[in-house]
Write a protein that holds these residues in place. Structure first.
Motif, PDB file in Angstrom:
ATOM      1  N   ASP A 396      39.398  47.332  41.618  1.00 29.83           N
ATOM      2  CA  ASP A 396      38.425  47.724  40.601  1.00 29.83           C
ATOM      3  C   ASP A 396      38.756  49.125  40.100  1.00 29.83           C
ATOM      4  OD1 ASP A 396      37.184  45.343  41.101  1.00 29.83           O
ATOM      5  OD2 ASP A 396      35.473  46.188  42.179  1.00 29.83           O
ATOM      6  N   GLU A 404      35.074  49.064  32.235  1.00 30.40           N
ATOM      7  CA  GLU A 404      35.176  48.675  33.640  1.00 30.40           C
ATOM      8  C   GLU A 404      36.251  47.600  33.818  1.00 30.40           C
ATOM      9  OE1 GLU A 404      31.395  47.530  35.180  1.00 30.40           O
ATOM     10  OE2 GLU A 404      30.496  49.500  34.872  1.00 30.40           O
ATOM     11  N   ARG A 406      37.794  44.944  36.589  1.00 31.37           N
ATOM     12  CA  ARG A 406      37.615  44.281  37.869  1.00 31.37           C
ATOM     13  C   ARG A 406      38.963  43.935  38.489  1.00 31.37           C
ATOM     14  NH1 ARG A 406      32.899  39.767  36.572  1.00 31.37           N
ATOM     15  NH2 ARG A 406      31.269  41.234  35.880  1.00 31.37           N
ATOM     16  N   LYS A 407      38.980  43.878  39.787  1.00 32.41           N
ATOM     17  CA  LYS A 407      40.190  43.483  40.511  1.00 32.41           C
ATOM     18  C   LYS A 407      40.684  42.129  39.999  1.00 32.41           C
ATOM     19  CE  LYS A 407      41.848  42.339  45.155  1.00 32.41           C
ATOM     20  NZ  LYS A 407      41.489  42.256  46.605  1.00 32.41           N
TER      21      LYS A 407
END
Length: 527
Positions: A396, A404, A406-407
């Protein structure tokens, strides 16, 4: 009375159904509106919008990025929860390619998608495997190697093949295809030390033809796989050996078998030359260098693995080298043909730097072509050969603009969109104006080149994985321009004013670039 009530209900239900139907249509229209961020639905994400714009992914995502000038990023929701972040923000590019590059490798998804074709080659590997290949490859891009490449590869390909084709061809030709064939021959020579003679159709052998066709088919089919919205489909096809995956497997097998034959011939030559103390300048291609480094290494225990890796490396270089150079030059010559002022400035510079046009320009001559260099940069600003570049997030993260990550998400920077940002390039960003890269000196007619930072202009990458072949690419392109432009004027024969952009691994012109070749008579007052 009861019957009348039933009829009334049925009557009212008909308009309600019609309203519901048109409401669904409106929702779909708005969800597919490329001027706004697409609506994401459960499970399928924005699949409808993606499918609608699959033929113009580069331009569509560019429009979405320009619709949000303050952030210049958006998240595209693909089916089954997969997220792909597109950005045109230079700070984000620097974050991904340099300051946090450890968190943004190619990633397992990308590597697995391309592995069947590129194996573990330098453009499809991470970590130590990538570092070791880069170290070997770096020797191909020294000043000495570039000089030899120009003299031993580019000059003969121009004088013996390209120039005669243009000189004696009076019909309309597809210049995109010609440049593609030229680039294919030259990159094969530097990667394999092998001449496929793709530009010399009369010199084709059966093996040459099979290799070239198989390679082209493999590129086309692997691109389809890479752009697939639902990877599960191609994975099922591959496991069952059906459809496009069966064709891809056949094409890849042809490519690798042919490459294996070349690798074994090179290895045999190394064995034969073990007792020869003389340096063999003919074995200076990438494949020979790689094999020589590992030939007597005690670290190599699995020679089959070495053979496969050698094939992976040269296949990767051929794929990238042939497509990028031909794409860049195709759009460059189209822009030049529509901008006679720029064309004349380039011609003036060529003649001033090399009055004897009958002789090949020297290495220093090419380096001195400042205005031509700026014109190539300007062309690639508008039409970058590789418009979309993608990395995968290991963990992340938050990008500098607040997006943002996310993984497992893919982060893609759109160079096509970045070359069209008003806040970076000015209100005249849509004009083809090489002068934006130049600063005039006190000496009449002399320019100083002013480059952009690699994050606002990320065509050659940045950070640890910055392109090693940047200088070689520019010198090769300038060498071609120097030979073609003073001799010929290219007259586009396109049906529409602006070519339709098609994106595969690089951007191309749909239907090719048909031109009429006109021999040029330079006016005496050009200089």
């Amino acid at each position: 009375m009861e019957a009348s009530r039933t009829e009334l209900i049925n009557y009212l239900s008909i308009p309600s159904s019609i309203v519901l139907f048109f409401l669904c249509i409106i929702i779909l229209i708005f969800s597919c509106n490329s001027s706004k961020l697409p609506i994401s639905y459960p499970l399928i994400g924005s699949m409808f919008t993606i499918l609608k714009n699959r033929e113009r992914l580069v331009e569509w995502t560019s429009e979405l990025l320009h619709a949000n000038p303050n952030q210049q990023s958006f998240t595209l929701h693909r089916p089954f929860g997969h997220r792909q972040i597109f950005t045109a923000n230079a700070a984000n590019v620097e974050h991904v390619l340099k300051s946090h590059s450890f968190n943004y490798p190619k990633g397992d998804v990308i590597l697995a998608t391309l592995k069947d074709f590129l194996g573990n080659g330098i453009f499809n590997s991470d970590g130590e495997r990538w570092k070791s290949q880069r170290q070997v490859s770096s020797h191909e891009f020294t000043t000495k190697s570039i000089r030899k490449f120009l003299e031993a590869v580019i000059n003969p390909e121009l004088s013996d093949r390209l120039i005669p084709i243009l000189t004696y061809n009076s019909s309309v030709v597809d210049f995109q295809d010609i440049l593609h064939r030229f680039a294919y021959d030259t990159i094969c020579k530097i990667a394999f030390g092998y001449d496929p003679q793709y530009l010399s159709l009369g010199s084709y052998t059966t093996s040459n033809y099979k290799f070239v066709v198989a390679f082209e088919n493999a590129v086309k089919l692997i691109t389809q796989r890479f752009n697939s919205n639902i990877p599960l489909i191609w994975k099922i096809q591959r496991s069952l050996n059906i459809g496009s995956e069966r064709k891809l497997k056949t094409a890849i097998n042809h490519v690798r078998e042919f490459a294996k034959q070349i690798v074994r011939e090179k290895k045999q030559k190394l064995n034969d030359d073990d007792d020869d103390d003389d340096d063999d300048d003919d074995d200076d291609d990438l494949l020979s260098r790689f094999l020589m480094i590992n030939h007597n290494s005690d670290c190599i225990t699995d020679h089959n693995e070495l053979e496969h890796l050698a094939i992976d490396i040269v296949t990767s270089f051929v794929l990238v080298g042939q497509n990028t150079i031909s794409s860049a030059l195709t759009w460059f010559f189209w822009l030049i043909s529509n901008n006679p002022r720029v064309e004349n400035e380039i011609l003036k510079e060529i003649i001033m730097n090399n009055n004897k046009l009958s002789e090949p320009p020297t290495f220093d001559d090419l380096r001195g072509l400042t205005y031509t260099h700026a014109s190539l940069c300007e062309s690639m600003r508008l039409y970058p050969p590789v418009p979309l570049s993608t990395r995968s997030a290991l963990n992340d993260d938050v990008l500098p603009d607040g997006t943002e990550v996310r993984k497992g998400s893919r982060v893609t920077y759109n160079s096509y969109a970045m070359g069209r940002l008003e806040n970076v390039w000015g209100k005249d960003w849509g004009e083809f104006r090489p002068e934006r890269w130049l600063q005039e000196t006190d000496m009449a007619g002399k320019w100083i080149f002013i480059g952009k930072d690699p994050y606002s202009y990320p065509l050659f990458g940045a950070g640890p994985r910055a392109c090693m072949g940047k200088e070689m690419s520019f010198l090769q392109m300038k060498r071609i321009v120097v030979d073609i432009l003073p001799r010929f004027k290219l007259v586009p024969m396109l049906e529409q004013q602006r070519p339709v952009l098609v994106s595969s691994l690089t951007i191309k012109m749909k239907g090719g670039f048909p031109v009429k070749i006109v021999k040029r008579s330079l006016p005496e007052n050009l200089c």
